[in-house]
Design an enzyme around this catalytic site. Sequence first.
Site, PDB file in Angstrom:
ATOM      1  CG  LEU A   8      -2.090  -0.970   1.172  1.00 31.69           C
ATOM      2  CD1 LEU A   8      -2.751  -1.076   2.539  1.00 31.69           C
ATOM      3  CD2 LEU A   8      -3.101  -0.522   0.124  1.00 31.69           C
TER       4      LEU A   8
ATOM      5  CD  GLN B 242      -0.816  -1.615  13.058  1.00 31.57           C
ATOM      6  OE1 GLN B 242      -1.266  -2.732  13.349  1.00 31.57           O
ATOM      7  NE2 GLN B 242      -1.049  -0.559  13.791  1.00 31.57           N
ATOM      8  CB  SER B 243      -5.946  -3.861  11.329  1.00 33.93           C
ATOM      9  OG  SER B 243      -5.540  -5.131  11.814  1.00 33.93           O
TER      10      SER B 243
ATOM     11  CB  SER C 181     -12.337   1.491  12.164  1.00 34.52           C
ATOM     12  OG  SER C 181     -12.335   1.136  13.519  1.00 34.52           O
TER      13      SER C 181
ATOM     14  CD  GLU D 235     -10.941   1.331  18.236  1.00 40.09           C
ATOM     15  OE1 GLU D 235     -10.340   2.228  18.839  1.00 40.09           O
ATOM     16  OE2 GLU D 235     -11.516   0.395  18.815  1.00 40.09           O
TER      17      GLU D 235
ATOM     18  CE1 TYR E 206      -6.847   0.371  12.308  1.00 41.56           C
ATOM     19  CE2 TYR E 206      -8.520   1.050  13.885  1.00 41.56           C
ATOM     20  CZ  TYR E 206      -8.158   0.348  12.759  1.00 41.56           C
ATOM     21  OH  TYR E 206      -9.111  -0.371  12.071  1.00 41.56           O
TER      22      TYR E 206
ATOM     23  CE  LYS F 285      -8.710   1.159   9.187  1.00 36.51           C
ATOM     24  NZ  LYS F 285      -8.769   0.540   7.848  1.00 36.51           N
TER      25      LYS F 285
ATOM     26  NE  ARG G  78     -13.548  -1.755  21.415  1.00 36.09           N
ATOM     27  CZ  ARG G  78     -13.257  -0.886  22.385  1.00 36.09           C
ATOM     28  NH1 ARG G  78     -14.179  -0.517  23.269  1.00 36.09           N
ATOM     29  NH2 ARG G  78     -12.045  -0.366  22.474  1.00 36.09           N
TER      30      ARG G  78
ATOM     31  NE  ARG H 145      -5.783  -1.685  23.578  1.00 30.11           N
ATOM     32  CZ  ARG H 145      -6.449  -2.151  22.556  1.00 30.11           C
ATOM     33  NH1 ARG H 145      -7.335  -1.386  21.947  1.00 30.11           N
ATOM     34  NH2 ARG H 145      -6.256  -3.369  22.133  1.00 30.11           N
ATOM     35  N   PRO H 146      -2.547   3.619  26.380  1.00 32.88           N
ATOM     36  CG  PRO H 146      -0.772   4.390  25.074  1.00 32.88           C
ATOM     37  CD  PRO H 146      -1.725   3.241  25.222  1.00 32.88           C
TER      38      PRO H 146
HETATM   39  P1  NDP Z   1      -6.151  -7.868   9.468  1.00 32.62           P
HETATM   40  O1  NDP Z   1      -5.188  -7.239  10.397  1.00 32.62           O
HETATM   41  O2  NDP Z   1      -6.557  -9.304   9.687  1.00 32.62           O
HETATM   42  O3  NDP Z   1      -5.588  -7.773   7.977  1.00 32.62           O
HETATM   43  C1  NDP Z   1      -4.876  -6.654   7.535  1.00 32.62           C
HETATM   44  C2  NDP Z   1      -4.380  -6.913   6.127  1.00 32.62           C
HETATM   45  O4  NDP Z   1      -3.679  -5.744   5.653  1.00 32.62           O
HETATM   46  C3  NDP Z   1      -3.409  -8.084   5.989  1.00 32.62           C
HETATM   47  O5  NDP Z   1      -3.706  -8.787   4.800  1.00 32.62           O
HETATM   48  C4  NDP Z   1      -2.059  -7.384   5.866  1.00 32.62           C
HETATM   49  O6  NDP Z   1      -1.091  -8.124   5.165  1.00 32.62           O
HETATM   50  C5  NDP Z   1      -2.470  -6.169   5.051  1.00 32.62           C
HETATM   51  N1  NDP Z   1      -1.485  -5.086   5.078  1.00 32.62           N
HETATM   52  C6  NDP Z   1      -0.978  -4.451   6.160  1.00 32.62           C
HETATM   53  N2  NDP Z   1      -0.090  -3.515   5.783  1.00 32.62           N
HETATM   54  C7  NDP Z   1      -0.023  -3.566   4.426  1.00 32.62           C
HETATM   55  C8  NDP Z   1       0.730  -2.861   3.464  1.00 32.62           C
HETATM   56  N3  NDP Z   1       1.591  -1.901   3.801  1.00 32.62           N
HETATM   57  N4  NDP Z   1       0.561  -3.183   2.154  1.00 32.62           N
HETATM   58  C9  NDP Z   1      -0.319  -4.162   1.781  1.00 32.62           C
HETATM   59  N5  NDP Z   1      -1.062  -4.863   2.663  1.00 32.62           N
HETATM   60  C10 NDP Z   1      -0.914  -4.568   3.970  1.00 32.62           C
HETATM   61  O7  NDP Z   1      -7.473  -6.942   9.447  1.00 32.62           O
HETATM   62  P2  NDP Z   1      -9.019  -7.349   9.312  1.00 32.62           P
HETATM   63  O8  NDP Z   1      -9.173  -8.311   8.211  1.00 32.62           O
HETATM   64  O9  NDP Z   1      -9.558  -7.645  10.663  1.00 32.62           O
HETATM   65  O10 NDP Z   1      -9.670  -5.953   8.919  1.00 32.62           O
HETATM   66  C11 NDP Z   1      -9.754  -5.543   7.553  1.00 32.62           C
HETATM   67  C12 NDP Z   1      -9.800  -4.032   7.484  1.00 32.62           C
HETATM   68  O11 NDP Z   1     -10.938  -3.555   8.190  1.00 32.62           O
HETATM   69  C13 NDP Z   1      -8.599  -3.321   8.106  1.00 32.62           C
HETATM   70  O12 NDP Z   1      -8.359  -2.151   7.354  1.00 32.62           O
HETATM   71  C14 NDP Z   1      -9.081  -2.956   9.497  1.00 32.62           C
HETATM   72  O13 NDP Z   1      -8.373  -1.858  10.011  1.00 32.62           O
HETATM   73  C15 NDP Z   1     -10.537  -2.632   9.199  1.00 32.62           C
HETATM   74  N6  NDP Z   1     -11.457  -2.811  10.295  1.00 32.62           N
HETATM   75  C16 NDP Z   1     -11.492  -3.995  10.970  1.00 32.62           C
HETATM   76  C17 NDP Z   1     -12.371  -4.199  11.987  1.00 32.62           C
HETATM   77  C18 NDP Z   1     -12.437  -5.510  12.718  1.00 32.62           C
HETATM   78  O14 NDP Z   1     -13.083  -5.553  13.769  1.00 32.62           O
HETATM   79  N7  NDP Z   1     -11.847  -6.570  12.185  1.00 32.62           N
HETATM   80  C19 NDP Z   1     -13.309  -3.125  12.407  1.00 32.62           C
HETATM   81  C20 NDP Z   1     -13.260  -1.954  11.556  1.00 32.62           C
HETATM   82  C21 NDP Z   1     -12.354  -1.804  10.561  1.00 32.62           C
HETATM   83  P3  NDP Z   1      -0.039  -9.139   5.929  1.00 32.62           P
HETATM   84  O15 NDP Z   1      -0.758 -10.450   6.044  1.00 32.62           O
HETATM   85  O16 NDP Z   1       1.101  -9.151   4.979  1.00 32.62           O
HETATM   86  O17 NDP Z   1       0.277  -8.514   7.260  1.00 32.62           O
HETATM   87  P1  GDP Z   2     -10.029  -2.726  19.298  1.00 34.53           P
HETATM   88  O1  GDP Z   2     -11.401  -2.339  19.737  1.00 34.53           O
HETATM   89  O2  GDP Z   2      -9.815  -2.584  17.830  1.00 34.53           O
HETATM   90  O3  GDP Z   2      -8.945  -2.063  20.072  1.00 34.53           O
HETATM   91  O4  GDP Z   2      -9.964  -4.312  19.517  1.00 34.53           O
HETATM   92  P2  GDP Z   2      -9.221  -5.242  20.603  1.00 34.53           P
HETATM   93  O5  GDP Z   2      -9.841  -6.589  20.474  1.00 34.53           O
HETATM   94  O6  GDP Z   2      -7.739  -5.160  20.464  1.00 34.53           O
HETATM   95  O7  GDP Z   2      -9.619  -4.587  22.005  1.00 34.53           O
HETATM   96  C1  GDP Z   2     -10.963  -4.468  22.421  1.00 34.53           C
HETATM   97  C2  GDP Z   2     -10.998  -3.984  23.856  1.00 34.53           C
HETATM   98  O8  GDP Z   2     -10.504  -4.998  24.719  1.00 34.53           O
HETATM   99  C3  GDP Z   2     -10.145  -2.737  24.144  1.00 34.53           C
HETATM  100  O9  GDP Z   2     -10.900  -1.845  24.932  1.00 34.53           O
HETATM  101  C4  GDP Z   2      -8.965  -3.275  24.949  1.00 34.53           C
HETATM  102  O10 GDP Z   2      -8.416  -2.331  25.883  1.00 34.53           O
HETATM  103  C5  GDP Z   2      -9.661  -4.422  25.700  1.00 34.53           C
HETATM  104  N1  GDP Z   2      -8.720  -5.430  26.213  1.00 34.53           N
HETATM  105  C6  GDP Z   2      -8.646  -5.863  27.503  1.00 34.53           C
HETATM  106  N2  GDP Z   2      -7.670  -6.780  27.629  1.00 34.53           N
HETATM  107  C7  GDP Z   2      -7.118  -6.932  26.397  1.00 34.53           C
HETATM  108  C8  GDP Z   2      -6.049  -7.751  25.920  1.00 34.53           C
HETATM  109  O11 GDP Z   2      -5.424  -8.505  26.639  1.00 34.53           O
HETATM  110  N3  GDP Z   2      -5.766  -7.647  24.575  1.00 34.53           N
HETATM  111  C9  GDP Z   2      -6.476  -6.811  23.736  1.00 34.53           C
HETATM  112  N4  GDP Z   2      -6.167  -6.777  22.432  1.00 34.53           N
HETATM  113  N5  GDP Z   2      -7.466  -6.002  24.191  1.00 34.53           N
HETATM  114  C10 GDP Z   2      -7.785  -6.074  25.490  1.00 34.53           C
END
Ligand code: NDP
Ligand code: GDP
Length: 326
Positions: A61, A85-86, A127, A129, A151, A155, A219, A280-281
């Site tokens: 990307l 970077q999710s 998102s 977020e 993040y 977004k 959540r 988290r911060p």
């Molecule tokens: P994942 O973290 O599982 O997947 C992220 C993907 O992005 C991976 O395929 C990763 O590749 C790729 N990627 C990261 N950096 C780059 C880069 N520089 N160039 C190309 N590809 C890259 O995320 P999810 O599938 O859970 O989520 C999908 C999208 O939806 C994300 O944008 C996320 O932020 C957003 N989102 C997700 C939510 C959720 O609850 N899941 C909620 C709201 C939004 P690699 O395998 O190489 O690391």
């Molecule tokens: P987010 O909503 O995208 O940050 O998804 P996460 O699944 O990483 O976190 C959801 C919530 O769970 C946040 O409020 C975190 O602070 C809380 N949480 C509590 N304990 C943990 C932990 O051990 N790992 C993660 N990832 N989140 C945690």
Amino acid sequence: MKRALITGITGQDGAYLSQFLLGKGYEVWGFLRRSASAEVIDSRLRWLGIERDIRMIDGDLLDLSAIIRAVQESKPHEVYNLGAQSFVKTSWNQPLLTGMATGMGAANMLEGVRIAAPEARFYQASSSEMYGLIQEPIQSETTPFYPRSPYAAAKLYAHWMTVNYRESFGLHASSGILFNHESPLRGIEFVTRKVTDAVARIKLGLASELPMGNLDAKRDWGHARDYVKAMWLMLQQDKADDYVVATGVTTTVGEMARAAFAHVGLNAEDYIKIDPAFLRPAEVDVLHGNATKAKEKLGWVAETSLAAMIAEMVDADIARHKKRIG
Ligand code: NDP
Ligand code: GDP
């Protein structure tokens, strides 16, 4: 035959969306960044048994020239920008990388589409977020944003660029404001999967405790398999728009963990240890979505309850660990 180009193809949503689109007869192209661990990079696609059905194109990307080539080669009707970077917690340690991949990456994709396939329909993975320090108790498309992490700030930039390209250049660009969605393919660092994996290991005698952070955060959790349908539905509309995708039910992290332990007959309090390393911060205390617009305009509703999803995830993690230990 319709063609779709998906970034983030190796992630949770990339896998489920690919499966969904293949089922609809699409030709699916994946935008794949090079990995030194090529033999495991497609593990989620393999879990679904679809890794051979996708055409991969190299790229990142951060590299606009690679994006333009990928768009030129795949000639997509639809482009889904899921790459990012999710992980919120990592974004405080890698704020600039997160800004580049999650924020500027979306701008690069929009430029790539504008230059090489302006007729293609574009989906941006926004998102909940972005609501961060929530300005309304239940969040909809009209709720003001207040991002609380690098993040979320990245977004938000990507979201507004999507709106901007729609309004400035007439791109069919939609932004899906998706609340947390999970599955057996969720990254292991996210809280639901971290819990279900730990429950599986504890049940099988492979672990004895689970270190966690803030159990009071709430959540609105849905299933990724349901949510990818909403992405597709957005791109089938005559007009591009922005939609909240959520279940409308919010649950604390602690209650979610209790349900996961209870599924295998264990008591969460006996295993969870609070470890400040997982705080988290800045926290997003509550997310609670209102997906009325998606229901009315797209005919979309969340189909899977949190309890059913957590049970599916725990069972999948038990099966994974049993296979591993033989
Ligand atoms: P994942 O973290 O599982 O997947 C992220 C993907 O992005 C991976 O395929 C990763 O590749 C790729 N990627 C990261 N950096 C780059 C880069 N520089 N160039 C190309 N590809 C890259 O995320 P999810 O599938 O859970 O989520 C999908 C999208 O939806 C994300 O944008 C996320 O932020 C957003 N989102 C997700 C939510 C959720 O609850 N899941 C909620 C709201 C939004 P690699 O395998 O190489 O690391
Ligand atoms: P987010 O909503 O995208 O940050 O998804 P996460 O699944 O990483 O976190 C959801 C919530 O769970 C946040 O409020 C975190 O602070 C809380 N949480 C509590 N304990 C943990 C932990 O051990 N790992 C993660 N990832 N989140 C945690």
